[in-house]
Structure formats: structure tokens, C-alpha cells
Design a protein around this motif. Structure first.
Motif, mmCIF file in Angstrom:
data_model
loop_
_atom_site.group_PDB
_atom_site.id
_atom_site.type_symbol
_atom_site.label_atom_id
_atom_site.label_comp_id
_atom_site.label_asym_id
_atom_site.label_seq_id
_atom_site.Cartn_x
_atom_site.Cartn_y
_atom_site.Cartn_z
ATOM 1 N N GLU A 1 0.853 -1.186 0.000
ATOM 2 C CA GLU A 1 0.000 0.000 0.000
ATOM 3 C C GLU A 1 0.888 1.235 0.000
ATOM 4 N N GLN A 2 0.447 2.250 -0.693
ATOM 5 C CA GLN A 2 1.186 3.504 -0.688
ATOM 6 C C GLN A 2 0.232 4.665 -0.930
ATOM 7 N N GLY A 3 0.635 5.832 -0.410
ATOM 8 C CA GLY A 3 -0.191 7.015 -0.575
ATOM 9 C C GLY A 3 0.231 8.101 0.389
ATOM 10 N N LEU A 4 -0.557 9.151 0.479
ATOM 11 C CA LEU A 4 -0.294 10.209 1.445
ATOM 12 C C LEU A 4 -0.368 9.634 2.853
ATOM 13 N N SER A 5 0.511 10.090 3.733
ATOM 14 C CA SER A 5 0.615 9.500 5.065
ATOM 15 C C SER A 5 -0.716 9.513 5.799
ATOM 16 N N GLY A 6 -1.412 10.647 5.767
ATOM 17 C CA GLY A 6 -2.686 10.738 6.461
ATOM 18 C C GLY A 6 -3.714 9.776 5.902
ATOM 19 N N GLN A 7 -3.754 9.647 4.581
ATOM 20 C CA GLN A 7 -4.701 8.735 3.943
ATOM 21 C C GLN A 7 -4.446 7.294 4.350
ATOM 22 N N VAL A 8 -3.195 6.875 4.240
ATOM 23 C CA VAL A 8 -2.851 5.479 4.499
ATOM 24 C C VAL A 8 -3.079 5.119 5.960
ATOM 25 N N LEU A 9 -2.705 6.005 6.869
ATOM 26 C CA LEU A 9 -2.809 5.685 8.287
ATOM 27 C C LEU A 9 -4.218 5.875 8.835
ATOM 28 N N ASP A 10 -4.967 6.809 8.296
ATOM 29 C CA ASP A 10 -6.328 7.040 8.783
ATOM 30 C C ASP A 10 -7.361 6.183 8.062
ATOM 31 N N HIS A 11 -7.104 5.862 6.800
ATOM 32 C CA HIS A 11 -8.059 5.083 6.010
ATOM 33 C C HIS A 11 -7.320 3.972 5.261
ATOM 34 N N PRO A 12 -6.748 3.013 5.977
ATOM 35 C CA PRO A 12 -5.995 1.942 5.316
ATOM 36 C C PRO A 12 -6.905 1.096 4.444
ATOM 37 N N LEU A 13 -6.368 0.651 3.310
ATOM 38 C CA LEU A 13 -7.111 -0.210 2.392
ATOM 39 C C LEU A 13 -6.671 -1.661 2.490
ATOM 40 N N HIS A 14 -5.423 -1.890 2.871
ATOM 41 C CA HIS A 14 -4.921 -3.264 2.966
ATOM 42 C C HIS A 14 -5.130 -3.801 4.382
ATOM 43 N N PRO A 15 -5.569 -5.054 4.546
ATOM 44 C CA PRO A 15 -5.774 -5.606 5.890
ATOM 45 C C PRO A 15 -4.528 -5.543 6.768
ATOM 46 N N TYR A 16 -3.352 -5.749 6.167
ATOM 47 C CA TYR A 16 -2.129 -5.689 6.967
ATOM 48 C C TYR A 16 -1.864 -4.280 7.473
ATOM 49 N N THR A 17 -2.121 -3.281 6.649
ATOM 50 C CA THR A 17 -1.915 -1.898 7.082
ATOM 51 C C THR A 17 -2.817 -1.572 8.265
ATOM 52 N N ARG A 18 -4.058 -2.044 8.222
ATOM 53 C CA ARG A 18 -4.968 -1.768 9.332
ATOM 54 C C ARG A 18 -4.502 -2.457 10.611
ATOM 55 N N VAL A 19 -4.058 -3.704 10.503
ATOM 56 C CA VAL A 19 -3.548 -4.409 11.677
ATOM 57 C C VAL A 19 -2.319 -3.698 12.225
ATOM 58 N N LEU A 20 -1.460 -3.243 11.315
ATOM 59 C CA LEU A 20 -0.255 -2.527 11.723
ATOM 60 C C LEU A 20 -0.621 -1.268 12.496
ATOM 61 N N ARG A 21 -1.589 -0.525 11.976
ATOM 62 C CA ARG A 21 -2.017 0.695 12.655
ATOM 63 C C ARG A 21 -2.684 0.395 13.985
ATOM 64 N N ASP A 22 -3.586 -0.594 14.001
ATOM 65 C CA ASP A 22 -4.361 -0.879 15.205
ATOM 66 C C ASP A 22 -3.553 -1.577 16.292
ATOM 67 N N SER A 23 -2.356 -2.054 15.948
ATOM 68 C CA SER A 23 -1.504 -2.683 16.960
ATOM 69 C C SER A 23 -0.523 -1.697 17.582
ATOM 70 N N SER A 24 -0.600 -0.432 17.153
ATOM 71 C CA SER A 24 0.282 0.600 17.705
ATOM 72 C C SER A 24 -0.413 1.301 18.875
ATOM 73 N N PRO A 25 0.225 1.357 20.039
ATOM 74 C CA PRO A 25 -0.397 2.024 21.180
ATOM 75 C C PRO A 25 -0.507 3.524 20.971
ATOM 76 N N LEU A 26 -1.519 4.129 21.605
ATOM 77 C CA LEU A 26 -1.704 5.576 21.518
ATOM 78 C C LEU A 26 -0.963 6.256 22.667
ATOM 79 N N PRO A 27 -0.295 7.386 22.404
ATOM 80 C CA PRO A 27 0.448 8.090 23.463
ATOM 81 C C PRO A 27 -0.484 8.930 24.338
#
Length: 243
Positions: free
Chosen positions: A142-168
Motif C-alpha cells: 500500500e502507498q499514498g499520502l501519510s494521512g490517507q494510508v494511516l487514517d483510512h488503510p485499504l490493505h488488511p495488513y496496514t490496518r492491523v499494523l495501525r491498530d496494533s500501535s499504542p496511543l500516546p
């Protein structure tokens, strides 16, 4: 092109002073007289926020953040157009990370530099990078603008990657996403989409074909037969059935 390494201590020769380490690339490329090289080295060390007195000291006399500044100065002396930054802040304390990122931002702005910034820290990626490429087992998925990819991931792995990151945020209560299975050996990749053995959305065709990186919009691309978007999923599914 130059590179800034992950470990600022291992990337510097412990037997050489900072002056010797910064001068060597210029001497190898015959980039001026001895006096011109000395002046360029002095400018580089000052540009990264260290005094000229640092030039005659050895790497072990500096902190991790200072050593990384030296590594950055060494990359700058040849006036590169692009710098590959391989996890440049992962070995540093959080407060020092912020200082190094501010330095890189300033260099990007003042010198017109481009960076290929390698990182597993999505917070750092969001802060520093304009565009992002997500990779899995050596392929861009997956590739794209940082905000797009991290806020609206299209690939299942990207979403898992994002959702497995703790919030500060100590007040935030989230359930970190887990992913099933183990990463396959790079020498024995699964057939088709390499993520399909671990993907909850996988279907039989995912094991048969390698999905190409396709544009979902002018600034967002994904390599997935069934991305996380109902309209896109239906369109790709229909085209797959037609094929």
C-alpha cells in the motif's frame, strides 16, 4: 545519495576523531583542497548543532543523540540530493528523537533534501513523512499520502499494523489488534498474496495470484484483491470473476 544508519555508535569508527570521519568522504571524492575540506567539515558540524570543538573528539565521548548528529553531518558533507534514513531515531530516547526529527525537518526545508525514511514507528512516520509505502515480505502492499494510508488503510495488513500501535494518551482505552500466525520465511514465500495465510479476508484466489499495486485514487494505491472498502472490493471482485 547518502545514508544515516540506525545505530549512531556502530556507524562511527571508534578509532577516528569526528574530524577524520567527516573529512574522509571529501578526500575520497577529491572535493577540494585541504583548507576547503576543513571549512566544509566545520560548517557541517555546526549545521547539525554541535560546536567545532567536537571535531577533535572520539565517538565514545558523545551521547547517542550527539553521535547521530555526527552521522547526519557525515551524510551532509557531500551535499546529497537524497538521504536514506534507516530507523534514525529508534535507538534514541523520546526527547532526543524529537530533537533529531526537528533537525531533519530543518535540513529538508533549508537544503531542499528528500528523505527515504525507514521506520516501524507510525507516529514518527505520520509526523515526518509526506507519503508512505507499507511493505510486507519485501513487497509494497500500500502507498499514498501519510494521512490517507494511516487514517483510512485499504490493505488488511496496514490496518492491523495501525491498530496494533499504542496511543500516546494515558486516558485512551483501546484493544490492540492481534494478527494470527507467524511471518513466513523470506526464502519460502507463500504462493499468491504473501499475506493470505494470516489474512481474515483471504479467499481461494488470494493463494493463486499475486495482486498488483493498483491505484484506488490519484494518491492512494493498494495491492489487494479485497481491500477494506466496499465499493472498491466489489469492483475488483467483479473484474477478477470476469477474468
Amino acid at each position: 545519495m547518502q545514508i544515516v544508519f540506525q545505530d549512531p555508535y556502530a556507524s562511527l569508527n571508534p578509532r577516528r576523531t569526528v574530524r577524520q570521519s567527516l573529512s574522509e568522504p571529501l578526500r575520497v571524492h577529491k572535493a577540494g583542497s585541504r583548507q576547503a575540506i576543513a571549512q566544509k567539515v566545520q560548517r557541517a558540524i555546526e549545521e547539525v548543532g554541535l560546536p567545532q570543538s567536537a571535531l577533535d573528539r572520539f565517538p565514545h565521548e558523545f551521547s547517542g543523540g550527539q553521535r547521530q548528529r555526527i552521522g547526519i553531518a557525515r551524510a551532509l558533507v557531500l551535499d546529497p540530493e537524497i538521504i536514506i534514513a534507516d530507523e534514525p531515531v529508534s535507538a534514541l530516547d523520546v526527547s532526543v528523537q524529537a530533537q533529531i526529527l526537528e533537525l531533519l525537518e530543518r535540513l529538508k526545508r533549508d537544503r531542499g533534501l528528500s528523505f527515504v525514511f525507514v521506520s516501524h514507528d507510525l507516529g514518527v512516520v505520520r509526523h515526518f513523512c509526506d507519503t508512505v509505502c507499507v511493505m510486507y515480505l519485501g513487497r509494497i502492499i500500500e502507498q499514498g499520502l501519510s494521512g490517507q494510508v494511516l487514517d483510512h488503510p485499504l490493505h488488511p495488513y496496514t490496518r492491523v499494523l495501525r491498530d496494533s500501535s499504542p496511543l500516546p494518551d494515558p486516558k485512551a482505552r483501546i484493544t490492540l489488534t492481534k494478527i494470527k500466525g507467524e511471518i513466513p520465511a523470506p526464502t519460502n514465500l507463500p504462493s499468491g498474496c504473501t499475506f493470505h495465510p494470516r489474512c481474515t479476508r483471504a479467499r481461494p484466489e488470494c493463494a493463486l495470484q499475486i495482486p498488483a499495486l493498483g491505484a484506488m485514487s490519484t494518491s492512494h494505491s493498494v495491492a489487494c484483491f479485497y481491500p477494506l472498502n466496499a465499493d472498491v472490493e466489489k469492483r475488483i471482485g467483479d473484474s477478477l470473476g470476469a477474468a
